[in-house]
Design an enzyme around this catalytic site. Sequence first.
Site, PDB file in Angstrom:
ATOM      1  N   ARG A   1       8.329 -42.334 -23.007  1.00  0.00           N
ATOM      2  CA  ARG A   1       8.172 -43.648 -23.606  1.00  0.00           C
ATOM      3  C   ARG A   1       7.484 -44.559 -22.600  1.00  0.00           C
ATOM      4  O   ARG A   1       7.830 -44.537 -21.409  1.00  0.00           O
ATOM      5  CB  ARG A   1       9.534 -44.253 -23.984  1.00  0.00           C
ATOM      6  CG  ARG A   1      10.239 -43.584 -25.152  1.00  0.00           C
ATOM      7  CD  ARG A   1       9.520 -43.834 -26.487  1.00  0.00           C
ATOM      8  NE  ARG A   1      10.203 -43.225 -27.616  1.00  0.00           N
ATOM      9  CZ  ARG A   1       9.899 -42.027 -28.142  1.00  0.00           C
ATOM     10  NH1 ARG A   1       8.906 -41.319 -27.642  1.00  0.00           N
ATOM     11  NH2 ARG A   1      10.567 -41.561 -29.181  1.00  0.00           N
TER      12      ARG A   1
ATOM     13  N   GLU B   1       2.406 -49.571 -27.967  1.00  0.00           N
ATOM     14  CA  GLU B   1       1.475 -48.763 -28.764  1.00  0.00           C
ATOM     15  C   GLU B   1       1.183 -49.444 -30.103  1.00  0.00           C
ATOM     16  O   GLU B   1       2.092 -50.034 -30.679  1.00  0.00           O
ATOM     17  CB  GLU B   1       2.083 -47.374 -29.021  1.00  0.00           C
ATOM     18  CG  GLU B   1       2.230 -46.590 -27.742  1.00  0.00           C
ATOM     19  CD  GLU B   1       3.098 -45.353 -27.899  1.00  0.00           C
ATOM     20  OE1 GLU B   1       3.459 -45.007 -29.041  1.00  0.00           O
ATOM     21  OE2 GLU B   1       3.417 -44.738 -26.884  1.00  0.00           O
TER      22      GLU B   1
ATOM     23  N   HIS C   1      -0.163 -40.807 -28.177  1.00  0.00           N
ATOM     24  CA  HIS C   1       1.221 -40.414 -28.519  1.00  0.00           C
ATOM     25  C   HIS C   1       1.214 -39.235 -29.506  1.00  0.00           C
ATOM     26  O   HIS C   1       1.634 -39.367 -30.652  1.00  0.00           O
ATOM     27  CB  HIS C   1       1.999 -41.599 -29.106  1.00  0.00           C
ATOM     28  CG  HIS C   1       3.484 -41.357 -29.139  1.00  0.00           C
ATOM     29  ND1 HIS C   1       4.415 -42.361 -29.041  1.00  0.00           N
ATOM     30  CD2 HIS C   1       4.206 -40.221 -29.267  1.00  0.00           C
ATOM     31  CE1 HIS C   1       5.638 -41.860 -29.104  1.00  0.00           C
ATOM     32  NE2 HIS C   1       5.527 -40.549 -29.247  1.00  0.00           N
TER      33      HIS C   1
END
Length: 308
Positions: A227, A256, A274
Amino acid sequence: MTHILITQPQVKSCIDALKEQFTVHNLAAAANPELLLREVGTEIRGIAGGKVSASLMEKLPRLEIIAVSGVGYDSVDVATARARNIRITNTPDVLTDAVAELAIGMMIALSRRIPQGDRFIRDGKWLDGAFGNWSELKGKTLGIVGLGRIGKEIAKLATALKMQVVYHGRNRQPDQPYPYYDSVVATARASDWLVVIAPGTAETNRIISREVLEALGPNGMLVNMARGTMVDQDAMVEMLLSKQLGGAALDVFEKEPAVPEALLGLDNVVLSPHQGSRTDETRAAVGDLVVANLKAHFAGRPLVSPVV
Ligand code: 8YV
């Protein structure tokens, strides 16, 4: 039929399987999410997906279960769910290999400058001279922050690539063959590469601090597969720019899909949107596990992969 709300995009096989047994409402694809919630919120008893805030739960008074479509469930307000006895499940194991594979892929991409080499040819620069020599993974030490399921798989793959592995986690794992360090700073100091693959929790927030990045140093490489919130992103950007940190391979970011502008021009960085678990095979397996958990819950059977 029991009403289920999809809160994050799911693969077709998952949606189709849900529709066989449930009445499905897709918040992730709704033109007007607020209207959908006003219309069906009081009917919803289960969720497929993450991103479940306290305010969303407030609109779902009959909610019983949140089947998260990922291994990390940090996008769910766990305290609120617990207080209301709402069960939470996640999808461990099925995405382990895909994430580990991408971690190693990004490490090779960064150490051998694969994206830059591709651009070098496309830009016609090879015709004017050689690309240069870079560094290999063989013989380097990989520090793993979080030796869970995915961390262990990364360790195995790195060992096959003839790297040495060390690790840090909440506890030493006596059954593991790798040296343990009881702090992230000490792990970083011992490592050429540092991969972050622990769960994103309040405890691990900014665990990769400026001090850790300094310990990794000007030849050190950071790999974040977990993360963005776990890294002091401002310090990382500043240190990459000033070459106090050797490089970074990043699959996740603090906010993000926003990526710090400064990273875009850097050659010592590999960026990835991601996509650790984003393969067709893995997302289908994730979807199957979401469905299996929801079916188990509503049939009164034990949950397949409960976290709460
Ligand atoms: C998910 C992830 O796609 O599993 C995880 O924790 O990071 C991803 O695989 C993401 O959480 C959105 O569902």
